[in-house]
Design a protein around this motif. Sequence first.
Motif, short mmCIF file in Angstrom:
data_model
loop_
_atom_site.label_atom_id
_atom_site.label_comp_id
_atom_site.label_asym_id
_atom_site.label_seq_id
_atom_site.Cartn_x
_atom_site.Cartn_y
_atom_site.Cartn_z
N THR A 31 -10.56 -1.67 17.66
CA THR A 31 -9.26 -1.94 17.01
C THR A 31 -8.64 -0.88 16.55
OG1 THR A 31 -9.99 -4.40 16.32
CG2 THR A 31 -8.05 -3.56 15.28
N LEU A 32 -9.26 0.07 15.90
CA LEU A 32 -8.78 1.21 15.39
C LEU A 32 -8.15 2.17 16.52
CD1 LEU A 32 -11.46 2.16 12.79
CD2 LEU A 32 -9.35 1.29 12.04
N LYS A 33 -8.79 2.14 17.33
CA LYS A 33 -8.38 3.14 18.60
C LYS A 33 -7.12 2.41 19.12
CE LYS A 33 -12.65 5.54 19.56
NZ LYS A 33 -13.82 5.48 20.65
N VAL A 34 -7.17 1.25 19.52
CA VAL A 34 -5.78 0.79 20.11
C VAL A 34 -4.86 0.65 19.28
CG1 VAL A 34 -7.52 -0.73 21.92
CG2 VAL A 34 -6.70 -1.34 19.89
N THR A 35 -4.95 0.53 18.18
CA THR A 35 -3.87 0.62 17.11
C THR A 35 -3.30 1.91 16.82
OG1 THR A 35 -5.27 0.30 15.37
CG2 THR A 35 -4.51 -1.66 16.18
N GLY A 36 -4.09 2.86 17.22
CA GLY A 36 -3.84 4.31 16.79
C GLY A 36 -4.32 4.73 15.42
N GLU A 37 -5.03 4.01 14.67
CA GLU A 37 -5.57 4.32 13.39
C GLU A 37 -6.83 4.83 13.34
OE1 GLU A 37 -4.71 0.68 10.46
OE2 GLU A 37 -4.98 -0.04 12.47
N PHE A 38 -7.49 5.31 14.38
CA PHE A 38 -8.93 5.83 14.42
C PHE A 38 -8.73 7.37 14.04
CE2 PHE A 38 -12.37 8.17 16.80
CZ PHE A 38 -13.38 7.33 16.19
N ALA A 39 -9.47 7.91 13.36
CA ALA A 39 -9.47 9.17 13.07
C ALA A 39 -10.30 10.14 13.88
CB ALA A 39 -10.09 9.38 11.53
N TYR A 40 -9.44 11.01 14.74
CA TYR A 40 -10.14 11.98 15.47
C TYR A 40 -10.42 13.27 14.75
CZ TYR A 40 -8.87 8.72 19.27
OH TYR A 40 -9.12 7.53 20.21
N SER A 41 -11.05 14.30 15.37
CA SER A 41 -11.52 15.44 14.66
C SER A 41 -10.15 16.13 14.45
CB SER A 41 -12.33 16.16 15.76
OG SER A 41 -11.79 16.57 16.95
N SER A 42 -9.02 15.95 15.25
CA SER A 42 -7.97 16.76 15.02
C SER A 42 -7.06 16.24 13.82
CB SER A 42 -6.97 16.52 16.25
OG SER A 42 -6.56 15.34 16.63
N VAL A 253 -26.31 25.75 9.04
CA VAL A 253 -25.29 25.36 9.83
C VAL A 253 -25.49 23.89 10.04
CG1 VAL A 253 -24.28 25.46 12.03
CG2 VAL A 253 -25.41 27.45 11.16
N ARG A 254 -24.61 23.18 9.27
CA ARG A 254 -25.01 21.74 9.30
C ARG A 254 -23.46 20.94 10.07
NH1 ARG A 254 -26.34 24.21 4.68
NH2 ARG A 254 -24.29 24.32 4.08
N MET A 255 -24.03 20.18 10.97
CA MET A 255 -23.10 19.67 11.74
C MET A 255 -22.95 18.18 11.79
SD MET A 255 -23.68 21.92 15.30
CE MET A 255 -22.04 21.29 16.14
N THR A 256 -21.62 17.63 11.85
CA THR A 256 -21.24 16.34 11.77
C THR A 256 -20.36 15.92 12.90
OG1 THR A 256 -21.64 16.17 9.36
CG2 THR A 256 -20.49 14.35 10.07
N LEU A 257 -20.85 14.99 13.56
CA LEU A 257 -19.71 14.36 14.52
C LEU A 257 -18.60 13.79 13.85
CD1 LEU A 257 -19.74 13.96 17.62
CD2 LEU A 257 -20.39 11.75 17.40
N SER A 258 -17.45 14.14 14.63
CA SER A 258 -16.24 13.78 14.05
C SER A 258 -15.57 13.11 15.16
CB SER A 258 -15.21 14.73 13.61
OG SER A 258 -15.79 15.53 12.49
N GLY A 259 -14.63 12.38 15.12
CA GLY A 259 -14.21 11.28 15.88
C GLY A 259 -13.70 11.89 17.49
N VAL A 260 -14.43 11.36 18.50
CA VAL A 260 -14.32 11.99 19.87
C VAL A 260 -13.51 11.15 20.70
CG1 VAL A 260 -15.69 12.89 21.70
CG2 VAL A 260 -16.62 12.94 19.59
N GLY A 261 -12.40 11.82 21.47
CA GLY A 261 -11.74 11.07 22.44
C GLY A 261 -11.95 11.21 23.77
N GLY A 262 -13.40 10.81 24.02
CA GLY A 262 -13.73 10.94 25.24
C GLY A 262 -14.43 12.33 25.91
N ALA A 263 -15.06 12.42 26.68
CA ALA A 263 -15.95 13.85 27.02
C ALA A 263 -16.07 14.00 28.59
CB ALA A 263 -17.33 13.84 26.12
N PHE A 264 -16.66 13.01 29.26
CA PHE A 264 -16.92 13.33 30.81
C PHE A 264 -17.65 14.62 31.05
CE2 PHE A 264 -13.17 10.83 29.83
CZ PHE A 264 -13.42 9.48 30.16
N GLY A 265 -18.64 15.18 30.00
CA GLY A 265 -19.13 16.44 30.38
C GLY A 265 -18.16 17.55 30.00
#
Length: 801
Positions: A31-42, A253-265
């Motif tokens: 729902t967050l993605k289709v409504t534009g509310e999802f927080a991506y890394s940007s 070096v501590r890494m946390t995944l942030s919102g990803v908008g697809g990847a495909f490699g």
Amino acid sequence: MNGVTRTPTSLSQGSQTRGGIGESTLRPDGTLKVTGEFAYSSDMWHEDMLWGFTLRSPHAHAEIVSIDTSEALRQAGVHSVLTYDDLPAEVKHYGLEIQDTPVLAHGRVRHHGEPVAIVAADHPETARRAAAKIRVEYAELPVVHDEESATAPGAPLLHPGRDDHHAEHVPHPNIVHRQPIVRGDADAAKARADVVVSGEYEVGMQDQAFLGPESGLAVPAEDGGVDLYIATQWLHADLRQIAPVLGLPEDKVRMTLSGVGGAFGGREDLSMQIHACLLALRTGKPVKIVYNRFESFFGHVHRHPARIRYEHGATRDGKLTHMKCRIVLDGGAYASSSPAVVGNASSLSAGPYVVDDVEIEALALYTNNPPCGAMRGFGAVQACFAYEAQMDRLAAELGLDPVEFRQRNAMSQGAVLPTGQEVDSPAPVAEILRRVKAMPLPPERQWETAGEDGSTTDVRALPGGLSNTTHGEGVVRGVGYAVGIKNVGFSEGFDDYSTARVRLQVIGGEPVAQVHTAMAEVGQGGVTVHAQIARTELGVTQVSILPADTQVGSAGSTSASRQTYVTGGAVKNACEAVREQVLELGRARFGTYHPAWATAELLLEGGKVVTDGGEVLASLADVIEGETLEADLEWRHRPTEPFDLRTGQGQGHVQYSFAAHRAVVEVDTDLGLVKVVELACAQDVGKALNPQSVVGQIQGGTTQGLGLAVMEEIVVDPSAKVRNPSFTDYLIPTILDTPTIPVDVLELADEHAPYGLRGAGEAPTLSSTPAVLAAIRDATGLALRRVPVRPEHLTVEPPAG
């Protein structure tokens, strides 16, 4: 676009908990993605944050004579400008397999858009203007752009003096990797052939075109380390490459995944990760980098373009006698994952067919073209386009139906690949071809429809669509078929594993499971599946999926269709370990005499719940109240081994997936326009853990294959410069280009895999492209041995006179 599930798995599905395995549960991020509310890394922000920007080379191959950063440093608002000479550690290169990529260019640049310097400033436009003031003097060098220029006598060496484990078995330093495969005697078998067909094929450079360009935020820490919030496919591989360049131990070096908008490699290699960390550590301030789309085209790898030659022979009754092929992949300036792509292309180059006598060679080049690496299908896409064209040509020569010809040669369980490896799980190649052919064809001339305004033409259904270029004149229909084979998981002896941490405790009076992995959720739906597994194995309703980070063991890359298999397997095993702890506590407290506990015990031992689920959950809560039960486990599939570098023999792969497509197209042969009307697919997925998500993956992969067939290509000119780094000129399918995609899902369990599942995301990307091309050939009668097809390839010249 509905999916139809057939042939259910024979393996146990565990408990019948609501929201468990086999149900189409909703995505928590949907729902967050289709409504534009999802927080991506940007979308990330930090107080007192600086902005980073990258200066890139305007040349594809040039010596760096000098770099002058003084004017950029004098600009107000600039906090730091770094070049190669400012790097803090002895390690200054990185790479997934071969560490040949400089953090910033040193001595020379090897491709158009290579990073040369980085800037941190208090505003993104300030950083951009400062980068423009960096003075770099270049002396251009000769460009290596294809096999001929890469291997000719006296050719410029892209990496002179390199010393790595690939050097001993390649015939030229500008070849990254070479893999021959020899099995049987192809020359002797050729003598038995009644028909021999040869062809040369070409595949253009495709971009992953993911949603949301590269972005991340690096925050310096009080302990001298750095916290990086990043959109990536593989947190721990990033960490392995980043830490040495920063001169820091990995725990700093501590890494946390942030919102990803697809990847495909395209997010498997590093892009701006190291640059953001370097600037943050140098300035002592958080630094955010966000690429625009233009930068993104230069900032990540692409699909390898390929030139391929095949020879096939067949007897008059339609049985393959032999196959020869040579696949040349352009790896661009740096290695990335080219060696593994070569391994896939060579080992899968015979397709899903039984052919005992083969002679195969695949190789990847170093050139001054953009670096190429992982993209959905990973080497198998290029081979599938060529061998499926060959199957159609052989069928035509023999006067056989193209589907029947494929079925006569289709592999099944027990077949042996050219590498000598036996396919030891279901391989229903003939069956998925039968199913896809049996699907009803879409109606003819769909554009002829009466509208409210009295019109009789719906231009949306015509080639050219809303551009209204044709009204059906000269439009012809074609139908084509294709089938492909794709490996699942990492191959050739790679230590492929995943880690999961599962915790069970009572929160608010209810048992809650927490699942923690480093899996990158890039849109494939892993967060949904992990919750389904926990519900199934633990009998709980509430499951929390913790953010992916490097505070838990590696989950490997979200690629190779492996995450549901490998990380899903790790989650399942960790849940089973926690379940045993619950059973021990419950039996110690209740024995077998408490009715509610007896039901819960039955559930946890894999039986079917036959009484009220709330009663079960209450008994679970009673058992674990005040306890925290936890398991942290690694999970590995059966081992693989490297292919022999001389013969190509070896148990190189874990599992295989198969998909078949039927394409229906309409082509305006006067204008060279194509409308793909339908792309029907039949695919075996072993077990659909989330059926709706599986169908979505198949439809997405199918659409990506359609893009390669008719529109997607990064255009690189003879000077190795990219000419279309934007979505203005690089075209991808929109909703108006995407056809109806009916899907028939088979579930033939692989007994080696958790729940019998089979990786599903990549296989449809293989067969959709050649199916579209087969349909266009059927419509036009043209040979069409290159993708993507362009309008100028399709216009049929009227006969002379």
